[in-house]
Scaffold this active site. Structure first.
Site, PDB file in Angstrom:
ATOM      1  N   CYS A 250       0.863  -1.168   0.000  1.00 21.29           N
ATOM      2  CA  CYS A 250       0.000   0.000   0.000  1.00 21.29           C
ATOM      3  C   CYS A 250       0.905   1.225   0.000  1.00 21.29           C
ATOM      4  CB  CYS A 250      -0.894   0.013   1.231  1.00 21.29           C
ATOM      5  SG  CYS A 250      -1.920   1.503   1.339  1.00 21.29           S
TER       6      CYS A 250
ATOM      7  N   ASP B  66      -7.124   9.435  -4.849  1.00 25.22           N
ATOM      8  CA  ASP B  66      -6.334   8.487  -4.071  1.00 25.22           C
ATOM      9  C   ASP B  66      -4.905   8.477  -4.607  1.00 25.22           C
ATOM     10  OD1 ASP B  66      -8.213   7.594  -2.275  1.00 25.22           O
ATOM     11  OD2 ASP B  66      -7.788   5.484  -2.652  1.00 25.22           O
ATOM     12  N   ASN B  67      -3.959   8.360  -3.689  1.00 21.85           N
ATOM     13  CA  ASN B  67      -2.570   8.114  -4.064  1.00 21.85           C
ATOM     14  C   ASN B  67      -1.958   9.239  -4.893  1.00 21.85           C
ATOM     15  OD1 ASN B  67      -2.509   5.423  -2.863  1.00 21.85           O
ATOM     16  ND2 ASN B  67      -3.937   4.893  -4.510  1.00 21.85           N
TER      17      ASN B  67
END
Length: 303
Positions: A81, A220-221
């Site tokens: 992750c 996200d990210n």
């Protein structure tokens, strides 16, 4: 170790458990990152819908696993992750993410069909004006945000067609069919990339001239400059700037032993101290050395 309460299920193993498992991480202790509930999908009924290709189709799991659409490959892949070790970061400056420890990483042997082979069987062998990006989506109405409630992202077609990149549509982990937490019955697997660019419970794939516009592809990210917080990023559109997207794993490392806050008495019967840990990086790069400091980072030597 549950990180977000009962729901959604986000978990990592205790670090010693990860260490004791060795090089191959079993599914039962492999890091899990979910944004919502785990869907109930079955091998027998699931079909992958593929559009934007010369020969659009819906492919059953038996067809994917038959080898007729491409060679079945098994590849060891380190999965992380992007938030691995975020707890330490949050202790310095709070982020919008929750507190991952340093065990949000696993290494398993994944089995599936290469995306490059599947695209070739459907009539795409090279990039074109119409074929620039491959989009992936999980189940519709699975999540609370986004236009259709699906988790989606995309990768460049050149990346998808490069057989040496080993992009997989995977249906096995360590020789066994995927478990629900890890994407059963079908998921994408991108070696060297963060988990957020991989889609569990893969339901549809589309080839397009534009990148994904999924909520999760943008929000996200991302790694933004230190002076840009979430509120400013939203107000000024920083989330949509392509230069701040995370695709490949950043270089990272952590110690297995000695344990955090452990002590080693000098002058006793033990003359040596075991030192071990892990390191990884993405983008096809190699870890070429590890260094250790015995004086709180003032000096370093090759481990």
């Amino acid at each position: 170790v549950r990180l977000t309460g009962r729901h959604p299920f986000n978990t990592e193993p205790p670090l010693k458990v990860l260490q004791d498992a060795g090089w191959i991480t079993p599914p039962s202790i492999h890091v899990v990152r979910n944004h919502g509930a785990v869907p109930k999908l079955s091998w027998a009924d699931h079909k992958l819908k593929i559009t934007g290709v010369p020969r659009p189709c819906e492919v059953s799991m038996d067809e994917l696993a038959s080898g007729k659409l491409g060679e079945i490959a098994s590849i060891p892949v380190t999965f992380i992750c992007a938030g691995n070790r975020r707890k330490e970061q949050n202790m310095t400056k709070k982020t919008v993410g929750f507190n991952w420890g340093c065990a949000a990483v696993g290494n398993s042997v994944w089995t599936g069909i290469r995306l490059s082979d599947l695209l070739k069987s459907l009539g795409i062998t090279k990039p074109s004006k119409e074929h620039r990006f491959v989009h992936f989506h999980g189940p519709l109405a699975e999540l609370p945000q986004g236009k259709d409630g699906s988790y989606g992202t995309s990768i460049d077609i050149g990346w998808a067609l490069d057989r040496e990149r080993d992009v997989l549509l995977a249906f096995k982990q360590n020789g066994e069919l995927l478990t629900p937490d890890h994407g059963a019955p079908l998921r994408t697997l991108l070696p060297g990339c963060i988990g957020g660019r991989m889609i569990k419970w893969l339901c549809s794939m589309h080839v397009s001239d534009k990148p994904s516009d999924s909520h999760y592809h943008f929000f996200d990210n991302r790694v933004l400059p230190p002076h840009v917080d979430a509120e400013r990023a939203t107000a000024e559109g920083w989330w949509y700037k392509p230069e701040y997207i995370i695709n490949h794993m950043n270089i990272n490392s952590a110690m297995f032993e000695p344990r955090h806050n452990s002590t080693f008495p000098t002058g006793g019967k033990h003359k040596t101290l075991k030192v071990c840990g892990y390191a990884y990086t993405g983008g096809g790069n190699m870890i070429i050395r590890a260094e250790i400091s015995l004086d709180s980072g003032k000096s370093w030597e090759i481990a």
